[in-house]
Every structure is written in C-alpha cells, then in structure tokens.
Design a protein around this motif. Structure first.
Motif, mmCIF file in Angstrom:
data_model
loop_
_atom_site.group_PDB
_atom_site.id
_atom_site.type_symbol
_atom_site.label_atom_id
_atom_site.label_comp_id
_atom_site.label_asym_id
_atom_site.label_seq_id
_atom_site.Cartn_x
_atom_site.Cartn_y
_atom_site.Cartn_z
ATOM 1 N N CYS A 127 0.802 -1.234 0.000
ATOM 2 C CA CYS A 127 0.000 0.000 0.000
ATOM 3 C C CYS A 127 0.828 1.272 0.000
ATOM 4 O O CYS A 127 0.331 2.322 -0.402
ATOM 5 C CB CYS A 127 -0.977 -0.001 1.163
ATOM 6 S SG CYS A 127 -2.247 -1.264 0.928
ATOM 7 N N GLU A 128 2.068 1.233 0.478
ATOM 8 C CA GLU A 128 2.858 2.455 0.416
ATOM 9 C C GLU A 128 3.330 2.686 -1.021
ATOM 10 O O GLU A 128 3.790 1.732 -1.657
ATOM 11 C CB GLU A 128 4.095 2.376 1.318
ATOM 12 C CG GLU A 128 4.838 3.706 1.333
ATOM 13 C CD GLU A 128 6.107 3.691 2.201
ATOM 14 O OE1 GLU A 128 6.458 2.627 2.738
ATOM 15 O OE2 GLU A 128 6.718 4.758 2.309
ATOM 16 N N PRO A 129 3.266 3.904 -1.522
ATOM 17 C CA PRO A 129 2.667 5.062 -0.869
ATOM 18 C C PRO A 129 1.172 5.212 -1.165
ATOM 19 O O PRO A 129 0.429 5.695 -0.312
ATOM 20 C CB PRO A 129 3.438 6.226 -1.488
ATOM 21 C CG PRO A 129 3.868 5.716 -2.837
ATOM 22 C CD PRO A 129 4.026 4.243 -2.731
ATOM 23 N N MET A 270 8.524 -4.027 3.376
ATOM 24 C CA MET A 270 7.557 -2.995 3.767
ATOM 25 C C MET A 270 7.139 -3.168 5.213
ATOM 26 O O MET A 270 6.814 -4.274 5.649
ATOM 27 C CB MET A 270 6.344 -3.089 2.826
ATOM 28 C CG MET A 270 5.263 -2.089 3.114
ATOM 29 S SD MET A 270 5.872 -0.393 2.924
ATOM 30 C CE MET A 270 4.877 0.431 4.160
ATOM 31 N N GLU A 271 7.130 -2.045 5.921
ATOM 32 C CA GLU A 271 6.991 -2.047 7.380
ATOM 33 C C GLU A 271 5.552 -2.058 7.888
ATOM 34 O O GLU A 271 5.304 -1.614 9.017
ATOM 35 C CB GLU A 271 7.696 -0.804 7.923
ATOM 36 C CG GLU A 271 7.011 0.550 7.606
ATOM 37 C CD GLU A 271 7.574 1.272 6.385
ATOM 38 O OE1 GLU A 271 8.160 0.589 5.504
ATOM 39 O OE2 GLU A 271 7.418 2.505 6.307
ATOM 40 N N ASN A 272 4.572 -2.569 7.139
ATOM 41 C CA ASN A 272 3.180 -2.590 7.589
ATOM 42 C C ASN A 272 3.097 -2.963 9.074
ATOM 43 O O ASN A 272 3.751 -3.892 9.516
ATOM 44 C CB ASN A 272 2.387 -3.616 6.789
ATOM 45 C CG ASN A 272 2.723 -3.580 5.319
ATOM 46 O OD1 ASN A 272 2.505 -2.571 4.678
ATOM 47 N ND2 ASN A 272 3.296 -4.660 4.811
ATOM 48 N N HIS A 304 15.750 -2.682 9.555
ATOM 49 C CA HIS A 304 15.150 -1.463 9.002
ATOM 50 C C HIS A 304 13.631 -1.472 9.176
ATOM 51 O O HIS A 304 13.049 -0.526 9.701
ATOM 52 C CB HIS A 304 15.534 -1.338 7.523
ATOM 53 C CG HIS A 304 14.978 -0.142 6.826
ATOM 54 N ND1 HIS A 304 15.701 1.015 6.650
ATOM 55 C CD2 HIS A 304 13.769 0.090 6.260
ATOM 56 C CE1 HIS A 304 14.962 1.902 6.008
ATOM 57 N NE2 HIS A 304 13.777 1.359 5.751
ATOM 58 N N GLU A 305 13.000 -2.562 8.753
ATOM 59 C CA GLU A 305 11.532 -2.612 8.835
ATOM 60 C C GLU A 305 11.088 -2.645 10.292
ATOM 61 O O GLU A 305 10.094 -2.021 10.662
ATOM 62 C CB GLU A 305 10.977 -3.810 8.064
ATOM 63 C CG GLU A 305 11.441 -3.914 6.606
ATOM 64 C CD GLU A 305 11.296 -2.643 5.792
ATOM 65 O OE1 GLU A 305 10.406 -1.825 6.099
ATOM 66 O OE2 GLU A 305 12.098 -2.439 4.849
ATOM 67 N N TYR A 306 11.823 -3.355 11.126
ATOM 68 C CA TYR A 306 11.452 -3.365 12.544
ATOM 69 C C TYR A 306 11.593 -1.964 13.151
ATOM 70 O O TYR A 306 10.725 -1.505 13.888
ATOM 71 C CB TYR A 306 12.292 -4.381 13.336
ATOM 72 C CG TYR A 306 11.995 -4.242 14.803
ATOM 73 C CD1 TYR A 306 10.756 -4.632 15.301
ATOM 74 C CD2 TYR A 306 12.899 -3.617 15.663
ATOM 75 C CE1 TYR A 306 10.425 -4.422 16.629
ATOM 76 C CE2 TYR A 306 12.579 -3.419 16.989
ATOM 77 C CZ TYR A 306 11.334 -3.814 17.469
ATOM 78 O OH TYR A 306 10.993 -3.591 18.774
ATOM 79 N N VAL A 387 16.624 10.379 -0.834
ATOM 80 C CA VAL A 387 15.721 10.372 0.323
ATOM 81 C C VAL A 387 16.218 9.381 1.378
ATOM 82 O O VAL A 387 16.184 9.671 2.579
ATOM 83 C CB VAL A 387 14.289 10.039 -0.142
ATOM 84 C CG1 VAL A 387 13.407 9.669 1.035
ATOM 85 C CG2 VAL A 387 13.707 11.222 -0.918
ATOM 86 N N TYR A 388 16.706 8.232 0.945
ATOM 87 C CA TYR A 388 17.138 7.200 1.883
ATOM 88 C C TYR A 388 18.564 7.452 2.382
ATOM 89 O O TYR A 388 18.779 7.677 3.563
ATOM 90 C CB TYR A 388 17.080 5.813 1.215
ATOM 91 C CG TYR A 388 15.708 5.178 1.224
ATOM 92 C CD1 TYR A 388 14.662 5.731 0.495
ATOM 93 C CD2 TYR A 388 15.447 4.027 1.955
ATOM 94 C CE1 TYR A 388 13.398 5.149 0.484
ATOM 95 C CE2 TYR A 388 14.189 3.428 1.955
ATOM 96 C CZ TYR A 388 13.172 3.994 1.216
ATOM 97 O OH TYR A 388 11.938 3.418 1.218
ATOM 98 N N GLU A 389 19.526 7.384 1.475
ATOM 99 C CA GLU A 389 20.927 7.373 1.925
ATOM 100 C C GLU A 389 21.443 8.769 2.260
ATOM 101 O O GLU A 389 22.109 8.962 3.273
ATOM 102 C CB GLU A 389 21.815 6.683 0.895
ATOM 103 C CG GLU A 389 21.882 5.171 1.074
ATOM 104 C CD GLU A 389 20.621 4.449 0.642
ATOM 105 O OE1 GLU A 389 19.990 4.914 -0.327
ATOM 106 O OE2 GLU A 389 20.252 3.437 1.275
#
Ligand code: TRP
Ligand code: ZN
Length: 878
Positions: A127-129, A270-272, A304-306, A387-389
């Motif tokens: 679902c992101e984004p 993905m971090e849902n 990362h996701e956690y 955006v990330y690094e």
C-alpha cells in the motif's frame, strides 16, 4: 494500464493543506473469489475540526469497480455522487457519518504489484505510498489515521493462512470449503501501513520477551518448503529488537510481529504495522544458497523494517514530501545497528561507497532533488538514494554536530512530543534543536537544496608561529529548478598527522577527543587555525565521512601514502587509497586520450603492498584494495569515455596484480577456510579478502589461476566462495566461464534467488557480447518480465554495466528502451526504476548522446506511457 501523461500536473509541498475530512474507524471485509475480490468497507467519517468550510467529500480510488455507496445506511443513486479520474465525490454530507462502499477488484490481473495482488503462493498487499486506493475508496494520505478491523474470506484449501495487521480475534469455516479470519489492529495508522495476506505458506514461530517483560509472538511466513531458510531472518529480528531497546530505549509495542516473504515485490520490504511484507531476497538464506553479503543485507533490512515501527509507524509522515523523515532516520538506525553488530569501520566504508556510486550521480543528474523534495509528478519515483541514503547522512550530521548523548535526548523528545502523530522533518529537527540547545536554522539547506556540495581545502603551516591554518571553501552546483545555492552548515571532522604518522593533539578541556576536531563550516570561505603545531602536518579531512560532500584537496602521492599507512581514522585510511587510485585512473584516461600508455608509479604498489601484508583486519584490507567503481570514477570526469575509463581502471588492477602476485597468492593460500562456514564477522572478512586475492590473480589472465578459481567453484561449501569463483570465471576469457555458468544453473535452477545471481553475473560481465547475451537471456524460461527480481538482476544489472550499456553503437540504449516500453505496460514503478539507467547520458560524447537521446525520445513518444516513466524520461530530456 494508467494513461496519465495526459495529466502531468505536479504535486507541490507548498500546496499542502490539512484534510477537510478525517476517517477514524475502518471496517474492511475482503472476500477473495476466483475471478475477483469483493471489498466492503465501512468508514466512520467526520469533518476535520481544524478545517473551516463545507468542502465536498473526496475519496481516492484506482481500478475499482464500484458496486454501491451508502451514507448512514442509505443507498446513493447515480446522481448523488460522482466518480471521475481517480476520485469519488459526494457534495453534501453530514458532520459525521458512516460511509459504506462495495467494490470489485481484480488482484489476479494486478501486474503493478501495488494494492492487492496475486503471487504464486497467494494474495499479498503493498500500500505504500498510494496502493490502498487500489483496494477501496479512501482518503489516501498519511495524515488520515484510523483503527482497522479486517475480515478476510477465501478458499480454505488453497489459502489456509489469512493474515492482517494486529491481533487475530476470530476465525472459522464457511460453506463451500471456504473460511474466514478476523483481525483487529489496536493502533491508529495511516492506510499505507495496511496489509493483508491470504496464502499457502509455511511458518517459523518464535517468541521475544521485551525489556519490560512483555511477550511478543514472532512468525515468519514463507513459501512451502523454505522453512530451512528462515533462521537467519528470525535471529536478525530478535537482535534488532534487543538493539533498539538498548540504544534508543524503544520496545516492541505489539503482541504479534509477523514477517511474510513473497517472490513478487517491487522493493526490498515494507513495514506494515505488525505484518511486514518482504521480498524473499531479504528473508531467505542458507549458507549454500546465500552469500555473506546476502546475510548481512537480511540483517539490515529486517532491522530497518522493525525500526520503522517507531520511526515511521508510531510517528509517521504528514505528507509524502516528508518521506525522509521516516526513511532517512530509519536508514541511519539500521546503519548504526549494522555497525554495532558487524564491523563499524567496514560498514561505514560500504555506506560511502554506495552513496558515491548511486546518490552522487543522482544528485548531479536530471532527477536531482532535495532530501525533502518540493515537487513531484509520481511519488513512487522519490524512493531514492537521496531520500534514503543522503537522508541518513543528514541525520548522521545532526548527531555529529550535537554528540551522541544529545542526539539520544532529541530522539526521546521527538517521541514524547509526537507519538501517534503525522509530522514533518521540521518537527524532527526542532526536537533535536531543543534537546541540544543547538541552532539548526543554518543546517536546513540540507533538506531544501539538491546537489552535492563541494568543499575545497588548503592548508598553510607557519613554522615561526607554530600554527597551521586550514582554509575551507564550499560551493554547490546548480540543479534542476535551483540555480543559486545558499551555503550549508557542514561538519568537517579534522585531524592532523605529524611526520611520524601520529595524530597531533590539539585538544582543550571541552573537546573529549583531542585528536579530531569537528569544524563547522558555514561561510563560503572560512579559515580555521590550529595552534602549537610543531611540524608541517598532513591534514586528515572529513574523518569518518562527516558530511556527504565532495572534498577537494591537492594531496601529493606521498601524502596519500602517508595517510593510507598511518591515519588513525580507518575511514580516511581507506579514503586515501581511493583518492590515490582515482588520481591515477584519471591521469591514465588522459594519457590514453593523447594516445599514450598509462603510467603506474611504483609508489602505489608500495602503498598497496603495505596494506596487503600488514596487520589490518582482512575485511578492511579487502576494502582498501578495491578500486572505485566505474560510475564513481565517471562522476569525477568532465566527458566520460567509458572505453578508456574501463581500460585505465583495469590497467591499474593488472598493474597491482603483477606487482603483488606473490603476496596475493600467499594470502589466498593462508586464508583458506579452516573449518565449516560461519557468518561470524571475522570469517566474513577472511572470505572477502581471499576472494579479492583470487580476483586480482585472475587479472593476470593465466590458466593456472583460472584452474584455482574452478577448484574453488567446485569445492566450496558455501555460496560466498562458490559465487566469487563463478564471477571470476564469468569475467575471464576462455571456455571456463560458460562451463561454470552451465554447471551453476544446472545445480541451482530450483532456487529462484540463486537463478537471479546467475542472471546478474552474466549481465555485469566485462566480456564482449554482453548485449547479445542479455538479449538472449530475456527469452530464457527462468526469466519473467513480470517479476521485479528478475528484471533487476538481468536488466538493471546490464544498465549498470558501464562499458557495455554505454557502448558506442547505441545498442545498449535501444535494447533497454525497448524493454522499458514493454515493462511499462505491466509495472510502471519498476519500469521507471530501469529508466534511471539513462540519468547520466549527457556526460558522454556526442555520438553516444545522440543514441541515448533517440532512445529516450522513443519512450517519450509512447502512447499510454505511465506517469512514472514519463517523469524520468521527460526530466532526462530537459
Ligand atoms: N517503506 C519501504 C521501506 O523502505 C519502502 C517500500 C516498500 C516501497 N515497498 C514499496 C516504496 C513500494 C514504494 C513502493 O522500508
Ligand atoms: Zn524504509
């Protein structure tokens, strides 16, 4: 597919307004049938008390087949609402009401992999984004947060596992061999964190006890038969949970934490909330099928996701321009986790290598954008290295400027203020500023300006006054939409090396580390004076890469060798080598352009020998002897000639191989595995160095070393060593390469992720005939344009094959453009990522530019081109 180029209206940060309506409660009923899924959603909607007026209700939707709309139970007729261009509007609604919609969607035909889609083992969501709008009508923006209760129905035999965010609250059988499960998520969340799964999956279960004594049920769901590849991910999850408690005092807030692995996935993971969905690449690992790098990547992505559970989920983004609020911060956190659990020095070196290979070119090209972009056409194109690094580098600079302790206080304050809210990057920086009493006003250009700043350094030693004056200047080249740049606040960590190689000490009481001083460069030019300096020093600048800038300093080869041998900062020891290699390769390219042979000084051999036979950690030695990549070197040149660049870089590698053959051979033997494979940091380092020795020896193009590689390929008990040998052979002339490739495929064809490696190693090879090989592989039975992992391993890897993608006849460009066009009709997100291979086309000679331009124009003209690819191609052509 979406025909969106007819409406290329950019979205702007400055146009942000709060939502006129909020949704605070969501009931979803998802009934999965053979032909379609029926989604019934019941939303509690209210006018936003903070917004005046009587705006119409507008909902987002995409590819929805609307069956019915009800307000407070009353069925709306056709004229009561309007559906148009991705939105459903109702002009007159009460202050508070219940909105019930029923839609049909077709997950089996969803090749975009956004929303609810079919993969081999079941149904998954992303679902992101903005994928939630492809499941049901909704106000699809992250500042609308609600509680969710979800019921899933599906065929029981085909899809025995039914999952959604939160806690299981009910399940049972239904007629016709079907069943249902009901889940409730106690936490309010934006819809981009919604997830559900219906599939046939195996599960590995475990438990975790938090610092305060709560028990969390852990589960990793994978394709049947893959349970023996889950142990590493589970261990990584538990390590991350412990680390976040210890380093940041952050505990898991959930009763259930689930990870589901799926082979069809656009990104890494993905971090849902409570139900992470992962690309199989970042879950599955076993020593014989995954390399050391794979194992480490799994650690990082699981972490990362956690970590997003706090930085992203508990505190989320107000709007998508704030993406780096969660991504930059979470990458910084996973980098720190990696540094604490593996080796801090090599972790930092790899981060910077990655930044230079991907983010610097992005920042200098047509897609350059600030860490907080101010405008976009398609938000999916902004999940970028910037955006990330670079976002992580910005967070790291904040920590460097105020110190670790104040940074921790700033994090605590950030959560105390904003838990449960959707906020901005300014809110994050304000928490840091308030906790540390530091003025971050002049720092904010890091968020608002694109481009990599350039810092130049010039030093002057005064023997009479015994002082050293270091003058630093800063500038930043124009980037699209930003012709003038304001100056940055740049933390420049500096040490001074004496003639003996020792750090000169210039500390005062306030400075806890008197051998390194963090200068704050704020003006276009500033001079910093170091006193009581007894001899002319060699400056060690930008220690630990204290800012994401290009640093220019006229070091002599002797000075670089001095830094390489003695700098107490390991990063700068490595950096001195990279500078030296870069200088030599650039000079060699210039020589080749004049028709002269490259010259390689003996001093580089001496410096490299010292490193190779020295007492450093093997992992560090491997990094120090790895040359900068072609894209990284290309960024340092005005006009790039990929053939000469390749020739020069390979020439240096061969020079080192000749000069150090005996040392490489000795180390190769000495580092032979002494016991069974383990992922211990030290063992990983030994394998890295040993495989580097093997690669250097094979630069000599000799049968005996090819045989050594083949023996390693045949006898290795782990994928790291086997694949390293394969890569060597696949880059060596002669029949051994294809023989090894055939054997490798024969052995591993049932392991999807290993087949990906097989594609990648062929697409990245230096051998001639790459285009033909890659073209042929697109019709290999194991290749599938609909599977992102296959596209990335074959096509994106080819796009990154500097010399062959940019071949002078334009064949590489034409081929990739035609693949992008085909892929765009199925998966625009992935097609747009592929199109980024063209980013730097203007840096090549006129003939190549002509071919690249023609290829880009052929895409630009395509009818029905997605907004995703249009944005990339259009910007490239401006
Ligand atoms: N939020 C995810 C992460 O970085 C990124 C992500 C996963 C994503 N899947 C995506 C972004 C699909 C865009 C589209 O952890
Ligand atoms: Zn993330």
């Amino acid at each position: 597919m979406q025909d969106t180029t007819s409406d290329p209206t950019p979205v702007r940060l400055e146009d942000y307004t709060p939502p006129p309506f909020l949704i605070d409660d969501v009931r979803l009923d998802v009934d999965i049938r053979a032909e379609y899924a029926l989604v019934t959603s019941t939303l509690r909607v209210l006018r936003n008390p903070l917004v005046q007026g009587s705006a119409a209700l507008e909902l987002d939707g995409e590819d929805l087949d609307t069956q019915s709309v009800r307000v407070d139970g009353r069925l709306l007729q056709d004229g009561d609402y309007h559906v148009e261009a991705g939105s459903l509007s109702i002009n007159v609604v009460p202050e508070r009401f219940t909105l019930e919609t029923q839609v049909r969607i077709r997950p089996d035909q969803n090749t975009q992999l956004s929303g609810l889609y079919r993969s081999r083992d079941g149904y998954f969501t992303q679902c992101e984004p903005q994928g939630f709008r492809r499941i049901t009508w909704f106000i699809d923006r992250p500042d609308v947060m609600a509680r969710y209760a979800v019921t899933i129905h599906a065929d029981k035999a085909a899809f025995p596992v039914l999952l959604a965010n939160g806690n299981p609250v009910g399940a049972g059988d239904e007629p016709d061999g079907r069943h249902y499960a009901r889940w409730e998520d106690p936490f309010r969340k934006p819809c981009y964190l919604f997830a559900m799964v219906a599939g046939k999956l195996d599960v590995l279960r475990d438990r975790y006890r938090t610092a305060s004594g709560r028990e969390v049920q852990l589960a990793i769901y994978v394709e049947p038969g893959k349970l023996d590849q889950c142990a590493h991910a589970m261990a990584a999850l538990k390590k991350s949970m412990r680390w976040d408690e210890q380093r940041f005092g952050l505990e898991c807030d959930l009763d259930h934490y689930m990870i589901v692995a799926v082979g069809d996935f656009n990104m890494g993971a993905m971090e849902n909330k409570g139900l992470n969905i992962f690309n199989t690449k970042y879950v599955l690992a076993r020593a014989d099928v995954a390399t050391d790098v794979d194992f480490e990547n799994i650690d990082r992505v699981v972490a990362h996701e956690y970590f997003h559970n706090w930085t992203g989920n508990r505190v989320t983004c107000r709007d998508w321009f704030q993406l780096s609020l969660k991504e930059g911060l979470t990458v910084f956190r996973d980098q720190e986790f990696g540094a604490d659990t593996h080796s801090r020095e090599t972790a930092r070196i790899r981060e910077v290598r990655g930044l230079r290979a991907a983010q610097f070119p992005e920042d200098a090209g047509p897609m350059a954008h600030p860490v907080r972009p101010s405008t976009y056409l398609e938000i999916n194109n902004f999940y970028t290295a910037t955006v990330y690094e670079k976002g992580a580098e910005v967070v790291r600079m904040i920590q460097t400027l105020i110190g670790r302790e104040a940074f921790r206080r700033g994090m605590d304050l950030y959560f105390a203020r904003h838990d449960g809210q959707a906020v901005t990057c300014d809110d994050f920086v304000a928490a840091m500023a308030d906790a540390a009493g530091f003025d971050f006003e002049p720092f904010m250009t890091w968020y608002s300006q694109a481009g990599t700043p350039k810092v130049t350094a010039r030093g002057e030693y005064d023997s009479r006054k015994r002082c050293y004056a270091l003058t630093l200047t800063q500038s930043c080249a124009p980037s699209p939409g930003q012709s003038e740049k304001e100056s940055y606040l740049i933390p420049v960590a500096v040490g001074l090396l004496g003639p003996d190689g020792k750090d000169m000490l210039f500390g005062n009481e306030a400075d806890p580390e008197p051998k390194t001083r963090v200068l704050q460069l704020l003006e276009p030019e500033q001079t910093f004076v170091f006193e009581n300096i007894d001899a002319p020093p060699v400056p060690s600048l930008l220690r630990n890469f204290s800012a994401p800038v290009v640093l220019e300093c006229d070091y002599t080869i002797a000075e670089l060798a001095h830094l390489m041998a003695h700098d107490s900062d390991p990063f700068n020891r490595w950096e001195a080598g990279q500078r030296l290699y870069g200088q030599l390769v650039r000079a060699a390219v210039a020589n080749l352009a004049r028709g002269q042979a490259p010259e390689w000084p003996m001093s580089v051999l001496d410096a490299a020998r010292k490193v190779l036979v020295g007492s450093g950690e093997p992992a560090f030695i491997a990094e120090a002897l790895t040359l900068p990549s072609e894209p990284t070197l290309a960024e340092q040149m005005e006009v790039v000639d990929p053939e000469r660049l390749y020739e020069a870089r390979t020439g240096l590698a061969r020079f080192l191989a000749h000069g150090l053959e005996a040392e490489f051979a000795r180390r190769y033997e000495a580092l032979a595995p002494a016991g069974p494979y383990s992922t211990e940091t030290e063992e990983v380092g030994r394998r890295a160095l040993r495989n580097l020795c093997l690669a250097y020896l094979n630069e000599l193009d000799r049968q005996d070393y090819r045989s050594v590689a083949r023996r390693q390929f045949d006898s290795a008990d782990n994928m790291t060593d086997q694949f390293a040998a394969l890569a060597v052979l696949a880059n060596a002339p002669g029949p051994e390469g294809d023989a090894a490739l055939d054997a490798f495929y024969e052995r591993w064809q049932a392991e999807d992720l290993v087949v990906d490696k097989w594609f990648a190693v062929q697409a990245s090879s230096r051998l001639p005939g790459r285009l033909e090989r890659v073209e042929r592989l697109t019709s290999h039975p194991a290749f599938d344009l609909r599977t992102p992992n296959k596209v990335y391993s074959l096509l994106r890897t080819f796009g990154a094959n500097h010399r062959h993608f940019h071949s002078a006849d334009g064949g590489g460009y034409r081929f990739l453009a035609s693949q992008i066009a085909r892929l765009d009709a199925m998966n625009p997100q992935v097609a747009a990522r592929l199109a980024r291979a063209f980013d730097r086309w203007r840096r090549f000679d006129a003939v190549r530019q002509g071919h690249a331009k023609a290829a880009l124009e052929s895409l630009h003209r395509l009818e029905g081109l997605s907004r995703d690819v249009f944005e990339v191609v259009d910007k490239a052509l401006r």
